[in-house]
Design a protein around this motif. Structure first.
Motif, PDB file in Angstrom:
ATOM      1  N   TYR A  60      33.185  29.757  50.523  1.00 22.78           N
ATOM      2  CA  TYR A  60      33.341  30.918  49.585  1.00 22.78           C
ATOM      3  C   TYR A  60      33.559  31.980  50.818  1.00 22.78           C
ATOM      4  O   TYR A  60      33.454  31.873  51.863  1.00 22.78           O
ATOM      5  CB  TYR A  60      31.824  31.119  48.777  1.00 22.78           C
ATOM      6  N   ILE A  61      33.774  33.034  50.175  1.00 20.36           N
ATOM      7  CA  ILE A  61      34.234  34.192  51.012  1.00 20.36           C
ATOM      8  C   ILE A  61      33.031  35.128  50.778  1.00 20.36           C
ATOM      9  O   ILE A  61      32.686  35.683  49.655  1.00 20.36           O
ATOM     10  CB  ILE A  61      35.472  34.890  50.770  1.00 20.36           C
ATOM     11  N   LEU A  62      32.513  35.733  51.907  1.00 22.07           N
ATOM     12  CA  LEU A  62      31.571  36.937  52.079  1.00 22.07           C
ATOM     13  C   LEU A  62      32.369  38.158  52.281  1.00 22.07           C
ATOM     14  O   LEU A  62      32.973  38.267  53.386  1.00 22.07           O
ATOM     15  CB  LEU A  62      30.569  36.405  52.837  1.00 22.07           C
ATOM     16  N   SER A  63      32.320  38.990  51.648  1.00 24.16           N
ATOM     17  CA  SER A  63      32.794  40.494  51.688  1.00 24.16           C
ATOM     18  C   SER A  63      31.756  41.568  51.216  1.00 24.16           C
ATOM     19  O   SER A  63      30.516  41.135  51.277  1.00 24.16           O
ATOM     20  CB  SER A  63      34.062  40.478  50.674  1.00 24.16           C
ATOM     21  N   ALA A  64      32.200  42.645  51.246  1.00 26.55           N
ATOM     22  CA  ALA A  64      31.276  43.861  51.198  1.00 26.55           C
ATOM     23  C   ALA A  64      32.297  44.906  50.445  1.00 26.55           C
ATOM     24  O   ALA A  64      33.310  45.304  50.923  1.00 26.55           O
ATOM     25  CB  ALA A  64      30.669  44.331  52.414  1.00 26.55           C
ATOM     26  N   ALA A  65      31.596  45.839  49.510  1.00 29.56           N
ATOM     27  CA  ALA A  65      31.928  47.236  49.043  1.00 29.56           C
ATOM     28  C   ALA A  65      30.874  47.914  48.612  1.00 29.56           C
ATOM     29  O   ALA A  65      29.714  47.444  48.248  1.00 29.56           O
ATOM     30  CB  ALA A  65      33.017  46.881  47.866  1.00 29.56           C
ATOM     31  N   ASN A  66      30.924  49.058  48.576  1.00 35.11           N
ATOM     32  CA  ASN A  66      30.083  50.238  48.068  1.00 35.11           C
ATOM     33  C   ASN A  66      28.429  49.787  48.952  1.00 35.11           C
ATOM     34  O   ASN A  66      27.505  50.125  48.382  1.00 35.11           O
ATOM     35  CB  ASN A  66      29.741  49.738  46.475  1.00 35.11           C
ATOM     36  N   GLY A  67      28.740  49.554  49.975  1.00 27.81           N
ATOM     37  CA  GLY A  67      27.720  49.400  51.172  1.00 27.81           C
ATOM     38  C   GLY A  67      26.789  48.036  50.761  1.00 27.81           C
ATOM     39  O   GLY A  67      25.695  48.059  51.372  1.00 27.81           O
ATOM     40  N   GLU A  68      27.436  47.296  49.990  1.00 31.45           N
ATOM     41  CA  GLU A  68      26.664  45.868  49.549  1.00 31.45           C
ATOM     42  C   GLU A  68      27.408  44.859  49.803  1.00 31.45           C
ATOM     43  O   GLU A  68      28.644  44.809  49.389  1.00 31.45           O
ATOM     44  CB  GLU A  68      25.926  46.056  48.024  1.00 31.45           C
ATOM     45  N   PRO A  69      26.904  43.769  49.820  1.00 30.13           N
ATOM     46  CA  PRO A  69      27.639  42.241  50.037  1.00 30.13           C
ATOM     47  C   PRO A  69      28.052  41.647  48.569  1.00 30.13           C
ATOM     48  O   PRO A  69      27.500  42.212  47.508  1.00 30.13           O
ATOM     49  CB  PRO A  69      27.024  41.497  50.822  1.00 30.13           C
ATOM     50  N   PHE A  70      29.286  41.148  48.772  1.00 32.25           N
ATOM     51  CA  PHE A  70      29.649  40.376  47.417  1.00 32.25           C
ATOM     52  C   PHE A  70      30.450  39.073  47.853  1.00 32.25           C
ATOM     53  O   PHE A  70      30.733  38.987  49.044  1.00 32.25           O
ATOM     54  CB  PHE A  70      30.471  40.999  46.438  1.00 32.25           C
ATOM     55  N   THR A  71      30.178  38.269  47.161  1.00 33.20           N
ATOM     56  CA  THR A  71      30.883  36.830  47.248  1.00 33.20           C
ATOM     57  C   THR A  71      32.003  36.441  46.427  1.00 33.20           C
ATOM     58  O   THR A  71      32.009  37.038  45.206  1.00 33.20           O
ATOM     59  CB  THR A  71      29.644  35.701  47.419  1.00 33.20           C
ATOM     60  N   ILE A  72      32.889  35.745  46.807  1.00 33.69           N
ATOM     61  CA  ILE A  72      33.829  35.176  45.911  1.00 33.69           C
ATOM     62  C   ILE A  72      33.962  33.481  46.152  1.00 33.69           C
ATOM     63  O   ILE A  72      34.204  33.086  47.423  1.00 33.69           O
ATOM     64  CB  ILE A  72      35.279  35.517  46.258  1.00 33.69           C
ATOM     65  N   ASP A  73      33.558  32.928  44.999  1.00 33.52           N
ATOM     66  CA  ASP A  73      33.689  31.442  45.205  1.00 33.52           C
ATOM     67  C   ASP A  73      34.845  30.926  44.730  1.00 33.52           C
ATOM     68  O   ASP A  73      35.323  31.403  43.747  1.00 33.52           O
ATOM     69  CB  ASP A  73      32.166  30.880  44.573  1.00 33.52           C
ATOM     70  N   LEU A  74      35.255  29.747  45.047  1.00 39.76           N
ATOM     71  CA  LEU A  74      36.417  29.000  44.517  1.00 39.76           C
ATOM     72  C   LEU A  74      35.858  28.212  43.534  1.00 39.76           C
ATOM     73  O   LEU A  74      34.843  27.441  43.573  1.00 39.76           O
ATOM     74  CB  LEU A  74      36.988  28.292  45.533  1.00 39.76           C
ATOM     75  N   THR A  75      36.542  27.948  42.350  1.00 36.83           N
ATOM     76  CA  THR A  75      36.039  27.369  41.226  1.00 36.83           C
ATOM     77  C   THR A  75      36.803  26.506  40.549  1.00 36.83           C
ATOM     78  O   THR A  75      38.249  26.732  40.932  1.00 36.83           O
ATOM     79  CB  THR A  75      35.498  28.196  40.106  1.00 36.83           C
ATOM     80  N   ASP A  76      36.812  25.444  39.767  1.00 36.67           N
ATOM     81  CA  ASP A  76      37.744  24.570  38.941  1.00 36.67           C
ATOM     82  C   ASP A  76      38.339  23.991  40.192  1.00 36.67           C
ATOM     83  O   ASP A  76      39.791  23.702  40.034  1.00 36.67           O
ATOM     84  CB  ASP A  76      38.447  25.410  38.013  1.00 36.67           C
ATOM     85  N   CYS A  77      37.932  23.307  41.093  1.00 36.64           N
ATOM     86  CA  CYS A  77      38.440  22.512  42.217  1.00 36.64           C
ATOM     87  C   CYS A  77      38.576  21.177  41.870  1.00 36.64           C
ATOM     88  O   CYS A  77      37.549  20.310  41.364  1.00 36.64           O
ATOM     89  CB  CYS A  77      37.750  22.716  43.472  1.00 36.64           C
ATOM     90  N   LYS A  78      39.561  20.512  42.053  1.00 38.25           N
ATOM     91  CA  LYS A  78      40.092  19.116  42.261  1.00 38.25           C
ATOM     92  C   LYS A  78      41.027  18.645  43.228  1.00 38.25           C
ATOM     93  O   LYS A  78      41.863  19.531  43.645  1.00 38.25           O
ATOM     94  CB  LYS A  78      40.921  18.707  40.706  1.00 38.25           C
ATOM     95  N   ALA A  79      40.531  17.920  44.007  1.00 41.04           N
ATOM     96  CA  ALA A  79      41.280  17.302  45.394  1.00 41.04           C
ATOM     97  C   ALA A  79      41.810  18.529  46.172  1.00 41.04           C
ATOM     98  O   ALA A  79      42.973  18.587  46.682  1.00 41.04           O
ATOM     99  CB  ALA A  79      42.659  16.621  44.693  1.00 41.04           C
ATOM    100  N   LEU A  80      40.616  19.121  46.575  1.00 39.77           N
ATOM    101  CA  LEU A  80      40.796  20.358  47.455  1.00 39.77           C
ATOM    102  C   LEU A  80      41.718  21.211  47.135  1.00 39.77           C
ATOM    103  O   LEU A  80      41.996  22.205  48.057  1.00 39.77           O
ATOM    104  CB  LEU A  80      41.188  19.478  48.827  1.00 39.77           C
ATOM    105  N   LYS A  81      41.967  21.452  45.813  1.00 39.62           N
ATOM    106  CA  LYS A  81      42.435  22.522  45.295  1.00 39.62           C
ATOM    107  C   LYS A  81      41.718  23.499  43.998  1.00 39.62           C
ATOM    108  O   LYS A  81      41.528  22.521  43.300  1.00 39.62           O
ATOM    109  CB  LYS A  81      44.172  22.145  44.792  1.00 39.62           C
ATOM    110  N   CYS A  82      41.955  24.569  44.251  1.00 40.76           N
ATOM    111  CA  CYS A  82      41.311  25.304  43.095  1.00 40.76           C
ATOM    112  C   CYS A  82      41.885  26.192  42.229  1.00 40.76           C
ATOM    113  O   CYS A  82      42.927  26.719  42.896  1.00 40.76           O
ATOM    114  CB  CYS A  82      39.892  25.986  43.861  1.00 40.76           C
ATOM    115  N   ASN A  83      41.623  26.440  41.034  1.00 39.52           N
ATOM    116  CA  ASN A  83      42.405  27.116  40.064  1.00 39.52           C
ATOM    117  C   ASN A  83      41.417  28.326  39.517  1.00 39.52           C
ATOM    118  O   ASN A  83      41.747  28.885  38.431  1.00 39.52           O
ATOM    119  CB  ASN A  83      42.738  26.434  38.893  1.00 39.52           C
ATOM    120  N   GLY A  84      40.361  28.670  40.475  1.00 37.14           N
ATOM    121  CA  GLY A  84      39.679  29.952  39.728  1.00 37.14           C
ATOM    122  C   GLY A  84      38.736  30.381  40.795  1.00 37.14           C
ATOM    123  O   GLY A  84      38.585  29.958  41.814  1.00 37.14           O
TER     124      GLY A  84
END
Length: 170
Positions: A60-84
């Motif tokens: 996943y990606i750890l980022s931040a904005a507004n002084g707080e962290p947020f994450t972006i997870d990859l979803t709908d993954c098949k065979a090491l490729k994700c669609n969400g």
């Protein structure tokens, strides 16, 4: 009659010009199907992007904005490729975090949703499909929109906190 033919010929010529726009004028599509590609795109949009691993080994990606962290997870993954993607933020448990508060937000907002998890955390999330890919401009807009909605949620939570404090004083 002559004007109709001229107008028709002009319209046909304009359609041909529109169709013959060179491919380089089109925006390139971002491939966000891997964690490394997502990380580069988040950085390209002007945000911090640290590549992290979940307990299950997924990235996943750890980022931040507004002084707080947020994450972006990859979803709908098949065979090491994700669609969400799933953008997420968690608020530490507070006594006023409950289904009524979550429903109040969710009834007013369409895309960014909240819930209270089993730990009592207030969870914010927004899911985005990347199937078919996104342009760089569109992806930047998605992140910016999440960040602006996160700021609105922070204000909403602050108002709920103030209301809970006022009620406790009575």
């Amino acid at each position: 009659m002559r004007r109709k033919i001229s107008a028709t010929a002009w319209l046909a010529a304009m359609c041909m010009v529109a169709v013959s726009v060179p491919a380089s004028a089109q925006q390139a599509l971002l491939d966000l199907s891997t964690a490394e590609q997502l990380q580069a795109a988040v950085q390209g949009a002007g945000y911090k992007a640290e590549l992290q691993k979940n307990d299950d080994g997924s990235f996943y990606i750890l980022s931040a904005a507004n002084g707080e962290p947020f994450t972006i997870d990859l979803t709908d993954c098949k065979a090491l490729k994700c669609n969400g993607l799933s953008f997420q933020t968690f608020y530490k448990p507070e006594p006023y975090f409950n289904a009524d508060l979550a429903n109040k937000w969710n009834n007013q907002k369409r895309f960014l949703k909240v819930s209270v998890n089993e730990k009592g955390e207030f969870r914010e999330w927004m899911d985005v499909t990347t199937f078919g890919k996104l342009t760089k401009e569109n992806f930047s807009d998605v992140i910016d929109w999440f960040v602006s909605m996160d700021a609105e949620l922070s204000k909403f939570v602050g108002e709920a906190r103030d209301a809970a404090k006022a009620k406790a004083k009575k």
